[in-house]
Structure formats: structure tokens, C-alpha cells
Design a protein around this motif. Structure first.
Motif, PDB file in Angstrom:
ATOM      1  N   PRO A 103       0.829  -1.211   0.000  1.00 57.46           N
ATOM      2  CA  PRO A 103       0.000   0.000   0.000  1.00 57.46           C
ATOM      3  C   PRO A 103       0.858   1.252   0.000  1.00 57.46           C
ATOM      4  O   PRO A 103       1.971   1.262   0.522  1.00 57.46           O
ATOM      5  CB  PRO A 103      -0.810  -0.117   1.287  1.00 57.46           C
ATOM      6  CG  PRO A 103      -0.042  -1.046   2.148  1.00 57.46           C
ATOM      7  CD  PRO A 103       0.669  -1.988   1.244  1.00 57.46           C
ATOM      8  N   PRO A 104       0.360   2.342  -0.585  1.00 57.43           N
ATOM      9  CA  PRO A 104       1.087   3.609  -0.540  1.00 57.43           C
ATOM     10  C   PRO A 104       1.123   4.161   0.876  1.00 57.43           C
ATOM     11  O   PRO A 104       0.260   3.855   1.696  1.00 57.43           O
ATOM     12  CB  PRO A 104       0.271   4.513  -1.468  1.00 57.43           C
ATOM     13  CG  PRO A 104      -1.103   3.931  -1.440  1.00 57.43           C
ATOM     14  CD  PRO A 104      -0.929   2.453  -1.288  1.00 57.43           C
ATOM     15  N   MET A 105       2.125   4.986   1.162  1.00 56.82           N
ATOM     16  CA  MET A 105       2.212   5.579   2.495  1.00 56.82           C
ATOM     17  C   MET A 105       1.149   6.644   2.710  1.00 56.82           C
ATOM     18  O   MET A 105       0.653   6.822   3.821  1.00 56.82           O
ATOM     19  CB  MET A 105       3.605   6.186   2.712  1.00 56.82           C
ATOM     20  CG  MET A 105       4.698   5.151   2.897  1.00 56.82           C
ATOM     21  SD  MET A 105       6.198   5.864   3.604  1.00 56.82           S
ATOM     22  CE  MET A 105       5.744   5.986   5.328  1.00 56.82           C
ATOM     23  N   ALA A 106       0.795   7.374   1.664  1.00 53.22           N
ATOM     24  CA  ALA A 106      -0.095   8.524   1.812  1.00 53.22           C
ATOM     25  C   ALA A 106      -1.496   8.092   2.222  1.00 53.22           C
ATOM     26  O   ALA A 106      -2.166   7.335   1.505  1.00 53.22           O
ATOM     27  CB  ALA A 106      -0.146   9.317   0.514  1.00 53.22           C
ATOM     28  N   PHE A 107      -1.940   8.585   3.359  1.00 49.36           N
ATOM     29  CA  PHE A 107      -3.271   8.265   3.860  1.00 49.36           C
ATOM     30  C   PHE A 107      -4.345   8.766   2.902  1.00 49.36           C
ATOM     31  O   PHE A 107      -5.359   8.100   2.670  1.00 49.36           O
ATOM     32  CB  PHE A 107      -3.452   8.893   5.249  1.00 49.36           C
ATOM     33  CG  PHE A 107      -4.742   8.569   5.925  1.00 49.36           C
ATOM     34  CD1 PHE A 107      -5.029   7.276   6.312  1.00 49.36           C
ATOM     35  CD2 PHE A 107      -5.672   9.565   6.198  1.00 49.36           C
ATOM     36  CE1 PHE A 107      -6.221   6.972   6.959  1.00 49.36           C
ATOM     37  CE2 PHE A 107      -6.866   9.275   6.832  1.00 49.36           C
ATOM     38  CZ  PHE A 107      -7.136   7.974   7.218  1.00 49.36           C
ATOM     39  N   ASP A 108      -4.136   9.950   2.328  1.00 50.74           N
ATOM     40  CA  ASP A 108      -5.118  10.511   1.394  1.00 50.74           C
ATOM     41  C   ASP A 108      -5.343   9.597   0.193  1.00 50.74           C
ATOM     42  O   ASP A 108      -6.473   9.454  -0.287  1.00 50.74           O
ATOM     43  CB  ASP A 108      -4.672  11.893   0.914  1.00 50.74           C
ATOM     44  CG  ASP A 108      -4.846  12.961   1.986  1.00 50.74           C
ATOM     45  OD1 ASP A 108      -5.536  12.686   2.991  1.00 50.74           O
ATOM     46  OD2 ASP A 108      -4.288  14.065   1.819  1.00 50.74           O
TER      47      ASP A 108
END
Length: 267
Positions: free
Chosen positions: A174-179
Motif C-alpha cells: 500500500p502507498p504511504m499517503a493516507f489521502d
């Protein structure tokens, strides 16, 4: 931020001198890298380093972690490259996150880039999903039970739950960015989306988020997802790449590169 960045880079340089190491990669982890820091969020700096060849030629086990709690706001710790590679073989999620951090403080030689390139092969959906699921369950059980809850801890349950859903949907880290996780995984025309966004604005504005009444739309969502993920995690595949020889070769080459380059500078 600029002054803190310079202080972090200075501290990393001091560590290299004091510990006689070469830092190969350094980045931000935690809420700043995830994209939901508050004004007083810590700086959690993580790095990968390599020591002189003689350090590895020993019959004794040695400490392969460096930790420096510099201040209340700055925490720095790192892993030796050999430890890093052994964790990488196990598809260690924190390490895989570090490699894609949007906030980087240092990168030298090619070790970090090689690890990024091999990450899709080493990624294990099963072990990573269990990692995030255990994180979500632990934080949910500890902070989000009862009528009044530690409201900022919603992010520390939501993010790992969404990471699990990303792994299930895309079969990738998964990407780090929560958005990014929110936009891809939560429908935007729902009450859940609205409540999360309102809480996110509050956290980023620096508002003190302590004990408050439960946010029912988020609690209901988390309870449902956690129950589902308990069953789905076991169905995920494990990594099947066998890259031990390649990782061994990378370690030896990095060892040669790191100290040949340093020695050449003083000739």
C-alpha cells in the motif's frame, strides 16, 4: 520544517562520524510520512547503514541497531544493512514503507534503489496483511473501546485497515499517503467519508484531539472491516521469490563501494 530538516541531516552526519558508519538511506516514517501530522508531531527518522568490513568479520553477535532519542520531538534510529536484508527477505512492512517514504533525508550508493526495484518480488501479501491487521486490532482494542475514546487514534486504526484492503484489492504494497488510501478505498458520497475528512482537518490544524465520544460511522466501519479481514488474511498468497544469492551479492558490493569511496576521499 527547513530548520528541522537541516538539524536532522546534521545529526545523521554526526552519527556517521561517531559510529564510524556509512548511512545508505534515511527517511521520515510515521504520521509525517503518512500525511496526517499535527503541529506537534514527532519527527521519526529511520535509516539504513553499513559498518566497516572488519565489524562483520567476528565470531560474536553484535548490536545491529542504532537508536538516538535526541529530544521530545526528534527520534532517530537505524538498522544495519545485514539486518535490513534479512528483514527484507521476510517482506517486512515497515522497511518496505521506509523505501517509499515521500520525505527522504539521505541516500547514497545504490542499495536503497536496488531494494526498491526488487520489492515487488519480495512482497508477501499474507505477511504484510497480518502485520497491518495486528496493528489495527491492537490499536482498536486499546484506544477505541467505550463511549469516550482517544479520538486521534482513529487514524492509527484506519490506516492499517485501509492498507489491508489495498493489499487485497491490488496485491501490492500500500502507498504511504493516507489521502491516497482514502480516495481509492472509501466512497466519497458517504457519511463515513465526511466524518473522516472532518477529523483529518482537525488533526492537521493542530487541534488537541484527546478523549471524545465515539464517532459511530468510523467505529461501525472498523468493526465490520476487522471481522472480514480476520478471514481474508489467511487466504492471501505468500512471496515465492528466492533472491538470497542476489541479496548476498548486493551486500558484498555495497560493502566494497561504501568503504572504497570513503578511503579514496582521503587519499
Amino acid at each position: 520544517m527547513r530548520a528541522m530538516r537541516e538539524a536532522i541531516i546534521d545529526e545523521l552526519s554526526r552519527l556517521e562520524r561517531d559510529e564510524n558508519i556509512r548511512i545508505l538511506y534515511a527517511c521520515e516514517s510515521g504520521s509525517r510520512a503518512w500525511g496526517f501530522p499535527s503541529r506537534d508531531s514527532d519527527y521519526d527518522v529511520r535509516f539504513i547503514y553499513i559498518r566497516q568490513p572488519e565489524w562483520y568479520l567476528s565470531i560474536f553477535d553484535k548490536r545491529d541497531v542504532i537508536e538516538r532519542p535526541i529530544s521530545d520531538q526528534l527520534d532517530i534510529s537505524g538498522w544495519d544493512l545485514r539486518k535490513t536484508l534479512n528483514l527484507y527477505r521476510k517482506s517486512n512492512p515497515p522497511l518496505l514503507e521506509w523505501l517509499q517514504s515521500p520525505i527522504q533525508y539521505a541516500e547514497s550508493l545504490s542499495a536503497a534503489e536496488q531494494l526498491r526495484a526488487m520489492s515487488p518480488l519480495m512482497f508477501s501479501p499474507k505477511s504484510c496483511m497480518y502485520h497491518y491487521l495486528n496493528m489495527a486490532r491492537g490499536n482498536y482494542r486499546m484506544y477505541l473501546q467505550g463511549e469516550r475514546v482517544r479520538i486521534k487514534k482513529y487514524f492509527y486504526v484506519l490506516r492499517p485497515v485501509l492498507a489491508c484492503l489495498w493489499i487485497e484489492r491490488y496485491g501490492a504494497m500500500p502507498p504511504m499517503a493516507f489521502d491516497t488510501l482514502l480516495e481509492q478505498l472509501i466512497p466519497q458520497d458517504t457519511e463515513l467519508w465526511r466524518v473522516i475528512q472532518e477529523l483529518l482537518v482537525r488533526k492537521k490544524s493542530g487541534e488537541e484531539l484527546d478523549y471524545e465520544p465515539q464517532l459511530k460511522p468510523i467505529n461501525d466501519y472498523l468493526e465490520e472491516r476487522l471481522h472480514e479481514l480476520e478471514m481474508r488474511a489467511a487466504l492471501q498468497p505468500a512471496a515465492d521469490a528466492k533472491l538470497d544469492d542476489r541479496l548476498d551479492a548486493m551486500f558484498r558490493e555495497t560493502l566494497r563501494e561504501a568503504w572504497k569511496q570513503t578511503n579514496d576521499e582521503y587519499e
